[in-house]
Scaffold this active site. Structure first.
Site, PDB file in Angstrom:
ATOM      1  N   GLY A 104      -7.675  39.058  58.545  1.00 38.61           N
ATOM      2  CA  GLY A 104      -6.946  37.804  58.662  1.00 38.61           C
ATOM      3  C   GLY A 104      -7.862  36.627  58.429  1.00 38.61           C
ATOM      4  O   GLY A 104      -9.068  36.772  58.214  1.00 38.61           O
ATOM      5  N   GLY A 117      -8.530  28.886  60.990  1.00 41.33           N
ATOM      6  CA  GLY A 117      -9.271  27.655  60.799  1.00 41.33           C
ATOM      7  C   GLY A 117     -10.757  27.787  61.051  1.00 41.33           C
ATOM      8  O   GLY A 117     -11.555  27.005  60.533  1.00 41.33           O
ATOM      9  N   LYS A 166     -15.460  38.887  63.873  1.00 37.36           N
ATOM     10  CA  LYS A 166     -14.791  37.594  63.793  1.00 37.36           C
ATOM     11  C   LYS A 166     -15.811  36.561  63.328  1.00 37.36           C
ATOM     12  O   LYS A 166     -16.791  36.293  64.013  1.00 37.36           O
ATOM     13  CB  LYS A 166     -14.211  37.200  65.150  1.00 37.36           C
ATOM     14  CG  LYS A 166     -13.080  38.081  65.621  1.00 37.36           C
ATOM     15  CD  LYS A 166     -12.461  37.559  66.902  1.00 37.36           C
ATOM     16  CE  LYS A 166     -11.805  36.213  66.666  1.00 37.36           C
ATOM     17  NZ  LYS A 166     -11.152  35.711  67.897  1.00 37.36           N
ATOM     18  N   ASP A 181      -3.446  30.473  73.276  1.00 39.68           N
ATOM     19  CA  ASP A 181      -2.833  30.835  71.993  1.00 39.68           C
ATOM     20  C   ASP A 181      -1.999  32.105  72.120  1.00 39.68           C
ATOM     21  O   ASP A 181      -2.069  32.993  71.269  1.00 39.68           O
ATOM     22  CB  ASP A 181      -3.923  31.008  70.933  1.00 39.68           C
ATOM     23  CG  ASP A 181      -3.356  30.961  69.514  1.00 39.68           C
ATOM     24  OD1 ASP A 181      -2.209  30.504  69.355  1.00 39.68           O
ATOM     25  OD2 ASP A 181      -4.063  31.383  68.581  1.00 39.68           O
TER      26      ASP A 181
END
Length: 558
Positions: free
Chosen positions: A44, A47, A67, A172
């Site tokens: 994925g 931002g 990540k 989130d």
């Protein structure tokens, strides 16, 4: 071949960065990060950077998630600030130890081309996001039932209670960031990139470092105070969880369920649930934070009882999650090894070591006879080939928290013993170092040894991971064999000897100040953020001395 960056600028294939804006292109399949993590595919993009599925070459190609954090900054001051923020989030994630949260593995600072990149390494699991599950159901004209949503709330609210007890707000929560884990059908809370620690006041990811300078949180899921003012409270997460529940129940995005002009939800129209559940969700969705539930425990108390149903397997496909997800891949002999569980009395687990590895080896040898018999039984009841090793394999034990327990207990300790011996690292030093790391993160254990029972399964995995990472960093340091053999024996006497050698001209023009500078640079690459002057002389200080020892051997005049 033309390639395009995230801002759609055209570039010639083969470039690592966009020639127009400097944005990095995705890491390629097979590319190895930090000489360890081999990229499998991109999962994925957000931002703050991209997310990748990778293999850990140092841990038998175990799958993991990288990540990426690639802040678009130009000054050294901004880069240093970005690094501080990255390390701060990594430190928070290290403290979150819950079976329904991704297990943190490591934080990395890697030079790619001429730019610094930061990576978080986490576990990867097999599963589907709740958004994917909803899409699959909608293909059959269905949504989640009320009973299933209540079950999901019952299972995820304790996770929110856990992170809130550590002053952490997720910020989130959405169907994308909840994973239905295939192995045990529990919801997993993932993607802590927007995590905020209330006691620290400032968000761990500064939004000014994001590409679009937007406030964190998904529109429609995040409450007003978060999206418009940047303020978050514990019940900001409860609000987002309630919106998630409505989306799963209705199959519609939040914008179609809420009238922004009148500030009301469409209860009784698009949203049709029982009066009991409606009352709970309305309170979770109150506009003012003071009117909401203040804790996850309060929601659980008012939540109507769910009718236990079978997991939604009939709606699952073989699609794998395309977002960050934690978990461990069970080895093939996991279930078969359980045959021995009831027939073998296991010794007290090894780490954290109340006794030395040598003492443990003695215990192991006394059990060799029993193990030989058990080994024979296992070969008769299964087609699995059991490798011959110097210490017995300890069968996996069932996890009381419903999380699959990996077989790392046996294989992990075997690999640690083998790697340590190959590197000729003194046993006492290694044991003390890992114990020091473990208890620093788990002060509540007060130095107790871990049992072989299921209640300590996760803790045993953590100890093994710390030991593996330490071995990896020592190997990466490229220390000479003599330098590794002396680990645990270095002291200020070594520094005194070096000063005398430098004054006597045995180093030529090389000085003690240059030695400190060069050693500090090498040490910083291995342990970012650690200040040499504040190191424990029995642990990190020993590696610093070993690096300096090898540097002295290079400059010393024969």
């Amino acid at each position: 071949m033309r390639v395009y960056c995230s801002r759609q600028h055209s570039n010639i294939g083969g470039n690592r960065f966009c020639i127009h804006c400097g944005d990095p292109f995705p890491l390629a399949f097979g590319e190895v990060v930090d000489d360890r993590y081999r990229i499998i595919r991109q999962l994925g993009q957000g931002g703050f950077g991209r997310t990748y599925l990778a293999e850990d070459n140092y841990k038998s190609q175990q799958p993991c998630v990288l990540k990426e954090f690639a802040p678009q900054v130009t000054t050294q001051q901004d880069l240093q600030k970005a690094k501080e923020l990255f390390e701060r989030e990594a430190n928070v994630l290290k403290t979150l130890q819950h079976p329904q949260i991704p297990r943190f593995r490591a934080s990395l600072q890697v030079l790619v081309g001429s730019k610094d990149f930061f990576f978080l390494v986490q576990d990867y699991i097999d599963g589907s996001s709740y958004y994917q599950l909803l899409e699959q159901r909608q293909g059959q004209g269905k949504n989640f039932t009320e009973e299933e949503v209540i079950t999901m709330l019952e299972q995820i609210l304790p996770v929110l209670s856990y992170i809130h007890s550590r002053d952490v707000v997720h910020r989130d929560i959405s169907p994308d960031n909840l994973i239905w884990r295939s192995s045990d059908h529990l919801p997993m809370l993932i993607d802590f990139g927007g995590v905020k620690q209330l006691t620290g006041f400032q968000g761990l990811w500064f939004t000014r470092l994001a590409v679009n300078n937007t406030l964190l949180g998904k529109k429609g899921y995040a409450p007003e105070e978060q999206l418009r003012q940047g303020k978050v409270f514990f019940n900001s997460d409860l609000y987002s969880l309630a919106v998630t529940a409505l989306v799963l129940l209705t199959g519609k995005e939040p914008q179609k369920l809420y009238n922004t002009y009148e500030g009301i939800w469409h209860w009784g129209k698009e949203i049709k649930v029982s009066s009991q559940l409606e009352g709970v969700l309305k309170k979770m969705l109150a506009h003012r934070p003071t009117d909401r539930y203040q804790t996850a425990e309060q929601v659980l108390e008012d939540l109507p009882s769910s009718i236990k149903i079978k997991p939604p397997t009939t709606y699952l496909t073989k699609m794998k999650t395309m977002v960050v997800a934690p978990g461990q891949i069970l080895s093939k002999i996991h279930n078969k090894a359980k045959i021995l569980d009831k027939s073998i009395t296991l010794p007290v687990w090894i780490p954290p070591f109340a006794v030395s590895l040598a003492g443990t080896t003695l215990v192991v040898l006394t059990s060799a006879g029993i193990w030989a018999i058990a080994n024979s039984i296992l070969r008769n009841v299964t087609s699995t080939t059991v490798p011959t090793i110097s210490i017995p394999k300890i069968p996996s034990l069932p996890n009381p928290m419903a999380r699959p327990v990996s077989d790392r207990g046996s294989d992990g300790i075997t690999e640690i013993l083998s790697h340590r011996e190959q590197l000729q690292i003194p046993e006492g030093f290694f044991t003390e170092f890992v114990d020091n790391l473990f208890y620093a993160q788990k002060p509540e254990l007060n130095g107790r040894s871990l049992s072989s029972g299921p209640e300590d399964a996760l803790l045993r995995d953590e100890w093994i991971s710390m030991a593996e990472d330490l071995l990896y960093k020592i190997k990466r340091a490229n220390l000479s064999t003599p330098a590794r053999r002396q680990l645990g024996s270095y002291s200020s006497k070594n520094e005194k000897i070096w000063r005398e050698q430098a004054r006597a001209g045995q180093w030529g023009n090389y000085t003690i100040n240059q030695l400190n500078k060069d050693t500090n640079e090498k040490f910083e690459q291995l342990f970012p953020g650690q200040q040499p002057g504040k190191m424990n002389p029995r642990t990190l200080g020993q590696i610093w001395y070993a690096l300096a020892t090898d540097q002295v051997s290079k400059v010393k005049i024969r």
